[in-house]
Design an enzyme around this catalytic site. Structure first.
Site, PDB file in Angstrom:
ATOM      1  N   GLY A  12      49.779  39.907  45.461  1.00  0.00           N
ATOM      2  CA  GLY A  12      48.466  39.848  46.113  1.00  0.00           C
ATOM      3  C   GLY A  12      47.971  38.416  46.186  1.00  0.00           C
ATOM      4  O   GLY A  12      46.770  38.145  46.129  1.00  0.00           O
ATOM      5  N   ALA A  13      48.923  37.494  46.344  1.00  0.00           N
ATOM      6  CA  ALA A  13      48.624  36.059  46.214  1.00  0.00           C
ATOM      7  C   ALA A  13      47.651  35.555  47.272  1.00  0.00           C
ATOM      8  O   ALA A  13      46.982  34.542  47.067  1.00  0.00           O
ATOM      9  CB  ALA A  13      49.928  35.266  46.279  1.00  0.00           C
ATOM     10  N   GLN A  16      41.524  37.501  47.344  1.00  0.00           N
ATOM     11  CA  GLN A  16      40.458  36.633  46.806  1.00  0.00           C
ATOM     12  C   GLN A  16      40.689  36.269  45.334  1.00  0.00           C
ATOM     13  O   GLN A  16      40.406  35.144  44.928  1.00  0.00           O
ATOM     14  CB  GLN A  16      39.072  37.217  47.064  1.00  0.00           C
ATOM     15  N   GLY A  18      43.683  36.008  43.987  1.00  0.00           N
ATOM     16  CA  GLY A  18      44.798  35.071  44.096  1.00  0.00           C
ATOM     17  C   GLY A  18      44.301  33.660  44.370  1.00  0.00           C
ATOM     18  O   GLY A  18      44.772  32.692  43.766  1.00  0.00           O
ATOM     19  N   VAL A 130      46.246  43.601  36.943  1.00  0.00           N
ATOM     20  CA  VAL A 130      44.835  43.385  37.272  1.00  0.00           C
ATOM     21  C   VAL A 130      44.384  44.410  38.314  1.00  0.00           C
ATOM     22  O   VAL A 130      43.261  44.916  38.266  1.00  0.00           O
ATOM     23  CB  VAL A 130      44.637  41.944  37.817  1.00  0.00           C
ATOM     24  N   ASP A 160      35.917  42.589  31.071  1.00  0.00           N
ATOM     25  CA  ASP A 160      34.881  43.389  30.401  1.00  0.00           C
ATOM     26  C   ASP A 160      34.518  42.754  29.054  1.00  0.00           C
ATOM     27  O   ASP A 160      33.341  42.695  28.673  1.00  0.00           O
ATOM     28  CB  ASP A 160      35.403  44.819  30.185  1.00  0.00           C
ATOM     29  N   ARG A 163      32.432  39.760  29.647  1.00  0.00           N
ATOM     30  CA  ARG A 163      31.089  40.190  30.072  1.00  0.00           C
ATOM     31  C   ARG A 163      30.257  40.607  28.853  1.00  0.00           C
ATOM     32  O   ARG A 163      29.063  40.282  28.762  1.00  0.00           O
ATOM     33  CB  ARG A 163      31.209  41.375  31.042  1.00  0.00           C
ATOM     34  N   HIS A 188      39.610  50.453  31.910  1.00  0.00           N
ATOM     35  CA  HIS A 188      38.815  49.505  32.722  1.00  0.00           C
ATOM     36  C   HIS A 188      38.131  50.313  33.829  1.00  0.00           C
ATOM     37  O   HIS A 188      38.573  50.351  34.969  1.00  0.00           O
ATOM     38  CB  HIS A 188      39.700  48.423  33.331  1.00  0.00           C
TER      39      HIS A 188
END
Ligand SMILES: NC(=O)c1ccc[n+]([C@@H]2O[C@H](COP(=O)([O-])OP(=O)(O)OC[C@H]3O[C@@H](n4cnc5c(N)ncnc54)[C@H](O)[C@@H]3O)[C@@H](O)[C@H]2O)c1
Ligand SMILES: O=C(O)C[C@H](O)C(=O)O
Length: 330
Positions: A12-13, A16, A18, A130, A160, A163, A188
């Site tokens: 997924g390079a 966003q 990436g 991810v 998480d 955060r 997640h």
């Protein structure tokens, strides 16, 4: 002595995350300021041109640690000799899609990628998933890689975790470095359990440091952390990207370089049955890391409140596992 470059594969390079991730990997933040890297970028055919554009920008940075960039839509090429794999590319939920459809679409991505890792990656491969649903995508990839030790497949709950640390620091009026031993348990997803009861602020009980305010914990802290992803989407108009990339960097850096003394982190890892989490599920736990390996923090006393929250999130993970099992994905 010149170090051998580490092969880092990012799927997924051209997305966003990436875009927020690759420049930090190439500048030494993933593995260390003295570790050269080769980047292997995996995209779907429609994403290849944009990935080439990102590679051009990487060239233009003249990063001293970046040795080589490969761009491909072939998983076997992308994972060939991979030492670290960041599986970011995933099929997002679109209008009208049921959860089963989402799991099935992602199974079509993470099953073959797991197999490609199994067949091509280096012996020391470390995988971070991810792409959502991260825990179950990691489970699919792991089950499709029978020759790779199960503990090398992890799912990201570090965002998480970060955060939760930030919210606690803000509430207690301290810096984030004063907040230690926070745990994210479970999935997640909105069912996750951000646990402050075993955490410390400036060396004392975090619960005491936030005024022993159970109502704040239940009505503000837990939902704020668990639903932060949705809040970002609503306010920013797009899902978290730079903070997600930052968490991916933190996850791998900590895994490779170790947790600081007196602290732990949260990682989605294959359960060994600790804390009653069924063996084999990829669930988030408190872990310490050292020399590229991790251990679940043992011996924490769980209250009835902790138990109920952990069981709810782990129950959701078991449902997701059963769904992908029924779909024949694992
Ligand atoms: N675990 C976490 O904390 C966390 C946080 C934020 C986002 N996410 C998830 O990360 C994923 C990526 O987010 P994004 O904002 O970068 O999305 P994005 O849509 O901007 O980018 C995704 C990229 O993946 C590519 N892709 C799709 N299928 C692929 C495949 N089979 N192989 C290789 N590439 C493929 C797409 O072409 C696209 O370029 C999403 O699933 C998102 O929900 C997870
Ligand atoms: O992409 C999402 O649904 C949200 C993301 O997982 C996040 O936690 O920010």
């Amino acid at each position: 002595m010149t170090r051998t470059p580490v092969n880092v594969t990012v799927t997924g390079a051209a997305g966003q995350i990436g875009y927020a991730l690759l420049f930090r990997i190439a500048s030494g933040h993933l593995l260390g300021a003295d570790v050269p890297v080769n980047l292997r970028l995996l995209e779907i055919p429609q994403g290849l041109k944009a990935a080439e554009g990102v590679a051009m920008e990487l060239d233009d940075c003249a990063f001293p640690l970046l040795r080589d960039i490969t761009i491909t839509d072939q998983a076997n090429v992308a994972f060939d000799g991979a030492n670290v794999a960041l599986l970011v590319g995933a099929r997002p939920r679109t209008a009208g899609m049921e959860r089963g459809d989402l799991l099935s679409a992602n199974g079509g991505i993470f099953g073959p990628q797991g197999k490609a890792i199994n067949d091509n990656a280096a012996d020391d491969i470390k995988v971070l998933v991810v792409g959502n649903p991260a825990n179950t995508n990691a489970l699919i990839a792991q089950r499709n890689a029978p020759d790779v030790p199960a503990e090398r497949f992890t799912a990201m709950t570090r965002l998480d975790h970060n955060r939760a640390v930030a919210q606690l620091a803000k509430k207690a009026g301290v810096t984030v470095e004063d907040v230690k031993k926070v745990t994210i348990w479970g999935n997640h997803s909105a069912t996750q359990y951000p646990d402050l009861f075993h955490a410390e602020i400036s060396g004392k009980s975090a619960f005491e440091a936030v005024g022993a305010d159970q109502k704040w914990v239940e009505d503000f802290f837990i939902p704020k952390v668990a639903k932060r992803g949705a809040e970002i989407i609503e306010v920013r108009g797009a899902s978290s990207a730079a903070s997600a990339a930052n968490a991916a960097i933190d996850h791998v850096y900590t895994w490779v370089n170790g947790t600081p003394a007196g602290d732990w982190t949260s990682m989605g890892i294959v359960s060994d049955g600790s804390y009653g989490v069924p063996e084999g599920l990829i669930s988030s736990f408190p872990v310490t890391t050292q020399n590229g390996t991790f251990e679940i923090v043992q011996g924490l006393d769980l209250s009835e409140f902790d138990r109920k929250r952990i069981d709810a999130s782990v129950g959701e993970l078991a449902e997701e596992r059963d769904a992908v099992q029924e779909l024949g994905l694992i």
